[in-house]
Scaffold this active site. Structure first.
Site, mmCIF file in Angstrom:
data_model
loop_
_atom_site.group_PDB
_atom_site.id
_atom_site.type_symbol
_atom_site.label_atom_id
_atom_site.label_comp_id
_atom_site.label_asym_id
_atom_site.label_seq_id
_atom_site.Cartn_x
_atom_site.Cartn_y
_atom_site.Cartn_z
ATOM 1 C CG PHE A 17 -5.675 29.392 2.708
ATOM 2 C CD1 PHE A 17 -6.308 28.437 3.484
ATOM 3 C CD2 PHE A 17 -6.275 30.642 2.585
ATOM 4 C CE1 PHE A 17 -7.510 28.721 4.134
ATOM 5 C CE2 PHE A 17 -7.480 30.928 3.231
ATOM 6 C CZ PHE A 17 -8.085 29.967 4.015
ATOM 7 C CG ASP B 202 -5.712 33.634 -3.940
ATOM 8 O OD1 ASP B 202 -5.805 34.823 -3.570
ATOM 9 O OD2 ASP B 202 -6.271 32.690 -3.344
ATOM 10 C CE LYS C 47 -7.401 37.108 4.000
ATOM 11 N NZ LYS C 47 -6.853 35.909 3.381
HETATM 12 C C1 LIG Z 1 -7.714 34.767 2.985
HETATM 13 C C2 LIG Z 1 -7.446 34.131 1.686
HETATM 14 C C3 LIG Z 1 -8.476 33.598 0.897
HETATM 15 C C4 LIG Z 1 -9.910 33.503 1.365
HETATM 16 O O1 LIG Z 1 -10.492 34.735 1.643
HETATM 17 P P1 LIG Z 1 -11.817 34.785 2.555
HETATM 18 O O2 LIG Z 1 -12.218 36.226 2.506
HETATM 19 O O3 LIG Z 1 -11.428 34.320 3.914
HETATM 20 O O4 LIG Z 1 -12.813 33.896 1.918
HETATM 21 C C5 LIG Z 1 -8.143 33.076 -0.344
HETATM 22 N N1 LIG Z 1 -6.878 33.093 -0.783
HETATM 23 C C6 LIG Z 1 -5.858 33.594 -0.059
HETATM 24 C C7 LIG Z 1 -4.475 33.594 -0.622
HETATM 25 C C8 LIG Z 1 -6.099 34.115 1.209
HETATM 26 O O5 LIG Z 1 -5.089 34.566 1.953
#
Ligand SMILES: *Cc1c(COP(=O)(O)O)cnc(C)c1O
Length: 398
Positions: free
Chosen positions: A140, A225, A254
């Protein structure tokens, strides 16, 4: 207005791209949320780990208020005094040379993809438009058109093509597959150190180290990520710190703003983000003084309140407690830090509904997993309070 009135309005006038629990939150403080009826809930999602510092942290709120009355946006056509200070803080927490702020996580992922591709063309001499990036199944990384192009989740993709080419998918945790997928055109390997949305999936020990070594051997960028796994969630400032790797780039978001405002960033070695020249990439709001002021204090709170340490210690405590629940409905309990997935042998949604009745807000992921990811300021007694309720709901639902 009451709960049902708000829900009716939302259903009538909003797009239905979410299926939220039927609770309408009005106020948050620390680990607690209060709905419009005045009922109190323990937040066990922490906005997908964006509020690791707890809701409306007073220090972050004070910094936000102060900055909001001074200066909020200049665009990067001009400089502002908060941005260089945030750059310095990001360097200090990560050891990475340089960084580039964006807003949403997906935008920071897009930024890393662009940087990796350009690095491939300018530093590795990959032929034009041939750069490949290797990613993992069940990843994700966000919801933009390019990012869903390399998702393996049917729901995220169906109806949204045509997709961006240039991605190869390997199984998560499989170093052999990584080695085999690399070609002379591979620019980068992009991976979550722990897969969050997939259901808190922890790769085999040594996976990151081995993957990193393979990348180095083949002149491939190793990009992590850490938008959800980073900033204390997995029990360290960055989840990659459990292994012996030096990523070429790390993406965060986040909790970088403690939930006050969208702030994300790519942190990298000089040669990666160094590929961008003026005019080649940007964002109107990226690096704005309000976001930077908030992010600086949000990071300070993580360090001052030892949130990563608390996550490691209490995460371990809570995971062991959860493992003691003996129920045929539990398939597996796994986690790192205060980031725990409880996988059931049946659908998790009814359990989340029941937990709500008990005063706990949890979100299922991938149908059968309930995730427990409270704000990292939570205390042992509060986890004990939650445990009693979780145990009761597991034993008496279904
Ligand atoms: C939440 C998330 C994203 C995307 O972030 P947004 O602020 O919702 O665009 C990308 N990578 C990971 C691992 C995430 O948990």
């Amino acid at each position: 207005m009451k709960t049902q009135d708000y829900i009716r309005l939302e259903d009538q006038y909003g797009a239905h791209n979410y299926h939220p629990l039927d609770v309408v939150i009005e106020r948050g403080e620390g680990i607690w949320l209060y709905d419009v009826e005045g009922k109190k809930y323990l937040d066990f999602l922490a906005a997908y780990s964006a509020v690791n510092q707890g809701h409306c942290h007073p220090k972050i709120a004070a910094a936000a208020k102060e900055q909001i009355e001074q200066l909020t946006l200049t665009s990067r056509a001009f400089r502002n005094k908060q941005l260089p200070l945030l750059y310095k803080d990001l360097h200090e927490i990560s050891g990475m040379d340089i960084s580039l702020p964006m807003n949403s996580g997906a935008e920071a992922v897009e930024t890393a993809i662009k940087a990796a591709r350009k690095w491939g063309y300018t530093k590795k001499n990959i032929p034009d438009d041939k750069a490949e990036i290797i990613v993992c199944a069940n990843n994700f990384h966000g919801r933009t058109t390019t990012v869903v192009s390399f998702s393996t989740e049917e729901d995220y993709r169906k109806g949204f093509g045509p997709f961006t080419p240039g991605f190869r998918v390997i199984p998560f945790g499989d170093v052999k597959a990584l080695e085999e997928a690399i070609t002379p055109n591979t620019a980068a390997f992009l991976v979550e150190p722990i897969q969050g949305e997939a259901g808190i999936i922890i790769p085999p020990d040594g996976f990151l180290t081995e993957a990193y070594n393979i990348c180095k051997k083949n002149n491939v960028l190793f990009i992590l990520d850490e938008i959800q796994s980073g900033l204390g969630r997995a029990g360290k400032m960055f989840a990659f710190q459990y292994e012996d790797v030096q990523p070429d780039a790390v993406i965060i978001g986040k909790a970088l703003s403690g939930g006050f405002y969208p702030v994300s960033a790519v942190l990298s070695k000089k040669e990666v983000l160094g590929v961008f020249n003026p005019g080649e990439h940007g964002s109107t709001f990226g690096g704005n003084p309000l976001g930077c002021a908030i992010a600086r204090v949000a990071l300070k709170v993580i360090l001052e309140e030892k949130l990563a340490e608390n996550s490691a210690e209490l995460g371990n405590y809570f995971l062991n407690k959860l493992k003691e629940i003996k129920s045929p409905k539990i398939k597996e309990v796994r986690g790192r830090g205060l980031w725990i997935g409880l996988e059931l042998t049946e659908k998790a949604r009814p359990y989340c509904e029941k937990l709500k009745e008990e005063g706990m807000l949890c979100k299922e992921t991938h149908d059968t997993v309930i995730r427990f990811a409270p704000p990292l300021i939570i205390k042992k007694e509060e986890l004990d309070w939650a445990f009693e309720r979780i145990e009761k709901v597991i034993n008496f639902t279904g």
